[in-house]
Enzyme design. Structure first.
Site, PDB file in Angstrom:
ATOM      1  N   ASP A 316       3.813  -0.027  10.389  1.00 13.55           N
ATOM      2  CA  ASP A 316       4.175   1.377  11.347  1.00 13.55           C
ATOM      3  C   ASP A 316       5.682   1.149  12.042  1.00 13.55           C
ATOM      4  OD1 ASP A 316       3.032   3.184  13.244  1.00 13.55           O
ATOM      5  OD2 ASP A 316       3.653   1.900  14.653  1.00 13.55           O
ATOM      6  N   GLU A 350       6.375   3.178   7.485  1.00 17.21           N
ATOM      7  CA  GLU A 350       6.360   4.618   7.980  1.00 17.21           C
ATOM      8  C   GLU A 350       7.788   4.791   8.527  1.00 17.21           C
ATOM      9  OE1 GLU A 350       4.711   6.959  11.950  1.00 17.21           O
ATOM     10  OE2 GLU A 350       5.197   4.787  11.858  1.00 17.21           O
TER      11      GLU A 350
END
Ligand code: CA
Ligand code: CA
Ligand code: CA
Length: 718
Positions: A316, A350
């Site tokens: 993330d 990401e």
């Protein structure tokens, strides 16, 4: 996690150089071709990531299936702030858990709606939102999504116990599915606040200071394991004050000097450093430059690999983590994985970025092995909503060579159509499509055909298989619907593509046109692996049509994969590498016969996909030849090394470079689709470096030829 409109300057990573493997020592000399150089083992074979043939189902565990109502309150009782459980609200926990997601693990039981359901649909991997113990609520929202961790050493009690997590991974593995954990390294839950308020303070305004008061830059400490001693009162732009009662784990994360403590990212007026050092909407931004933080995150996340056999990480907010972190953290993760019997452990980051040149640059500079392909999502979204054309897709894939290095390429990118932040492909189709609404289902199928049949690792966002669209704005909370019977009223009546609103029913037992197509596409990829990770050569990209060849190098077979987004049939005439043969359909209606020049003509149905397979093998190629030239790419400032290979054989070309005066060659990467290119970055290799570049071509029947060496000076742009 996403925010729009971010801009980044290039980061020069000294560490990138340290990781380049010089292969001279490994090479066993092969006979040099007359008049050319001997690249030895630096002429590496084409690379594929460990997940290149997988198909990933991305699920938010809280929203999939409730296997145990006893954990719905997370072991708490009383106020909503404590339990976080309110299934009528899109902002709170809904009760889904690991037990529900796992199910009874019986693939033959059609009533088993856990992992067996996903296995039956053809998924070979599952990515779950972060399962770690969370700060349950913050403001008027709960951490059902998993991105607010307090303790990464155990599962969140809303989701289940360690034993239930072990049962989940054991079931996935027994079904032949990999488990990909969503991990957060950039921040923890928001526990720290500042008496000075949350607005960002720049480094120029207030630098970091040691406890002795000396100004320093944390980036000066990213090569070693030492870090200055810091003081909460004196070292930071703000005074960190932790809220009481929120213990973090591992324990070092309770030390407030392990954070940047500069205030929030200001999305409208951020400098480059602010995106890295600022708090993401208040979430405590970790001082990842400090090796003790790197070590703690490596040990804690690594233990999930050791204990449960995790197969990969989705990372993330990778864009917001300091540019040196992954070069330090991932090697320790990968070595723990190798020790746990997972030598192909696969991670993707990401990086919320829609420009392929910039995205690839961040990926390579930061030493990420792969990223989520946001530009793919944007290109397919434009194509299927008629805001783009076949040329949009051709331009997208033309940037693939930016991703090529010795251990990375575009075949390992995670591709997707929508997600839990930006919203669903169904929503984009419903709200943006410049076409008759009755064609939404065909357009949705076309989007999934593109996802499964072009290069990359397809990621399906849970619920897309039943045609979920989205309520309101269609983003974030409004795109995180329940698969089990929902108590959110707007989700009951929400428009679905290919089926009717779900009402009080469950989405789990439903077979829909979209889920059936996903199963069919999965079977097609399994039966014909070239459709998953075979070389992809663009053959046509204009108006409504886009056509690629996929090459099975082992069986020497060519496939044609053709897409048409327009509302009328598309007639195309394209080149192939397989002359004088018939191409028969595997998906869609149509066929073609190639002439002696390899050209074929065929028709693609409106909003249709056509997959054709050549009856004959690739012809024996002529004796190969290759030459190279290098020039600066004005888009990136990297040097584009272009290899020219006569003929139409789908050969591969390996590139290598060596510093002036050096003996051994270093792998630069292997390209398997014309135009044959790699990009060498002055920032990564050293500005003004004097190098030589050369290439070796390998034909589909194994003949090889090597170019002469060409000198290049890696002058920086501007
Ligand atoms: Ca539950
Ligand atoms: Ca950060
Ligand atoms: Ca290429």
């Amino acid at each position: 996690m996403k925010r729009p409109g971010l801009r980044f300057a290039r980061f020069t990573s000294a560490l990138a150089l340290a990781g380049a493997v010089t292969l001279a020592a490994l090479s066993s000399p092969t006979p040099a071709v007359a008049g050319s150089v001997n690249l030895g083992a630096a002429a590496a074979p084409e690379y594929r990531s460990g997940i290149a043939r997988d198909r990933i189902y991305f699920v938010m565990t809280d929203r999939y299936r409730n296997g145990d109502s006893a954990n719905d309150n997370g072991g708490e009782s009383g106020s909503l702030a404590k339990t976080g459980f309110l299934p009528e609200s899109i902002s709170y926990f809904h009760g889904g858990d690991l037990a529900g997601l796992t199910g009874s693990c019986d693939v033959k039981d059609a009533d088993d709606l856990g992992l067996a359901r996903l296995s039956r649909m053809g998924f070979t991997a599952i990515w779950i939102t972060p399962p770690f113990a969370q700060r349950t609520t913050q403001g008027d929202s709960a951490a059902y999504h998993g991105y607010w961790f307090l303790d990464i050493t155990r599962p969140d009690p809303h989701l289940g116990s360690k034993a239930e997590f072990a049962a989940f991974t054991a079931c996935a593995h027994s079904l032949g599915m990999k488990v990909i954990l969503d991990v957060v390294v950039n921040h923890t839950a928001d526990v720290i606040s500042f008496p000075q308020g949350s607005s960002y303070v720049t480094l120029q305004q207030r630098p970091y200071r040691t406890s002795a008061g000396k100004a320093f830059n944390p980036w000066s400490y990213v090569k070693g394991t030492t870090f200055p001693r810091l003081s909460a009162a004196r070292s930071f732009a703000k005074t960190p004050q932790p809220a009481p009662g929120f213990a973090k784990a591992p324990a070092v994360l309770n030390d407030v000097t392990k954070y940047h403590n500069r205030g929030d990212i200001n999305w409208n007026s951020c400098d480059d450093r602010c995106y890295l050092d600022g708090d993401f909407s208040g979430l405590d931004d970790l001082m990842t430059e400090d090796y003790s933080v790197v070590r703690a995150l490596a040990d804690a996340y690594g233990s999930w690999i050791t204990d449960y056999g995790i197969d990969g990480f989705r990372i993330d907010t990778a864009k917001h983590t300091d540019p040196y972190f992954f070069g330090r953290w991932l090697p320790t993760i990968n070595s723990q994985a190798a020790s746990a019997g997972k030598p192909d452990f696969s991670s993707f980051g990401e990086v919320y970025e829609f420009d392929s040149a910039r995205l690839s640059e961040i990926m390579l500079d930061r030493r990420l092995p792969s990223v989520l392909d946001f530009p793919f999502q944007a290109s397919v979204r434009q194509f299927v909503t008629l805001k783009g054309t076949g040329a949009t897709l051709a331009a997208h894939f033309d940037a693939d060579d930016y991703y090529t290095s010795g251990t990375t390429n575009a075949y390992g990118l995670a591709t997707f159509l929508g997600n839990h932040d930006m919203g669903r492909i169904g929503f984009f189709l419903r709200t943006e499509s410049q076409s008759e609404s009755e064609n939404l289902l065909e357009r949705d199928l076309l989007a999934h055909d593109l996802l499964y049949l072009t290069r990359g690792v397809p990621v399906v966002y849970y619920g897309d298989e039943v045609g979920m669209t989205g309520s309101g704005e269609g983003t974030d909370k409004q795109a995180r619907q329940d698969m089990f019977p929902t108590q959110v009223s707007e989700w009951k009546s929400e428009t679905r593509i290919g089926s009717t609103p779900v009402g009080n029913g469950s989405s789990l037992g439903k077979s829909t046109p979209i889920s059936r197509r996903m199963t069919e596409l999965a079977e097609l990829r399994t039966a014909h692996p070239a459709l998953a990770d075979g070389s992809q050569i663009t053959r046509y990209g204009k108006d409504g049509a886009f056509v690629v060849s996929r090459i099975d190098r082992v069986k020497r077979t060519e496939y044609l994969v053709a897409f048409n987004t327009s509302n009328s049939a598309a007639q195309v005439n394209v080149a192939t590498s397989t002359p004088s043969t018939t191409f028969a359909p595997l998906l869609g209606t149509g066929s073609a016969t190639s002439g002696s020049d390899g050209k074929v003509s065929f028709t693609i149905a409106p909003r249709g996909t056509l997959v054709l397979k050549a009856a004959a093998s690739l012809p024996a190629p002529a004796r190969p030849a290759v030459s190279v030239k290098a020039a600066m790419d004005p888009i990136t400032g990297s040097y584009r090394v272009l290899a020219t290979v006569p003929g139409s054989d789908p050969s591969t070309v390996s590139f290598a470079y060596r510093r002036k005066g050096a003996q051994g060659w270093t792998t630069a990467g292997t390209d398997d689709a014309r135009p044959f290119r790699v990009y060498l970055s002055p920032a990564r290799l050293g500005k003004n470096s004097r190098i030589e570049v050369a290439a070796m071509v390998t034909t589909t029947d194994g003949q090889q030829a090597t170019s002469a060496a060409v000198p290049v000076i890696l002058r920086p742009l501007g």
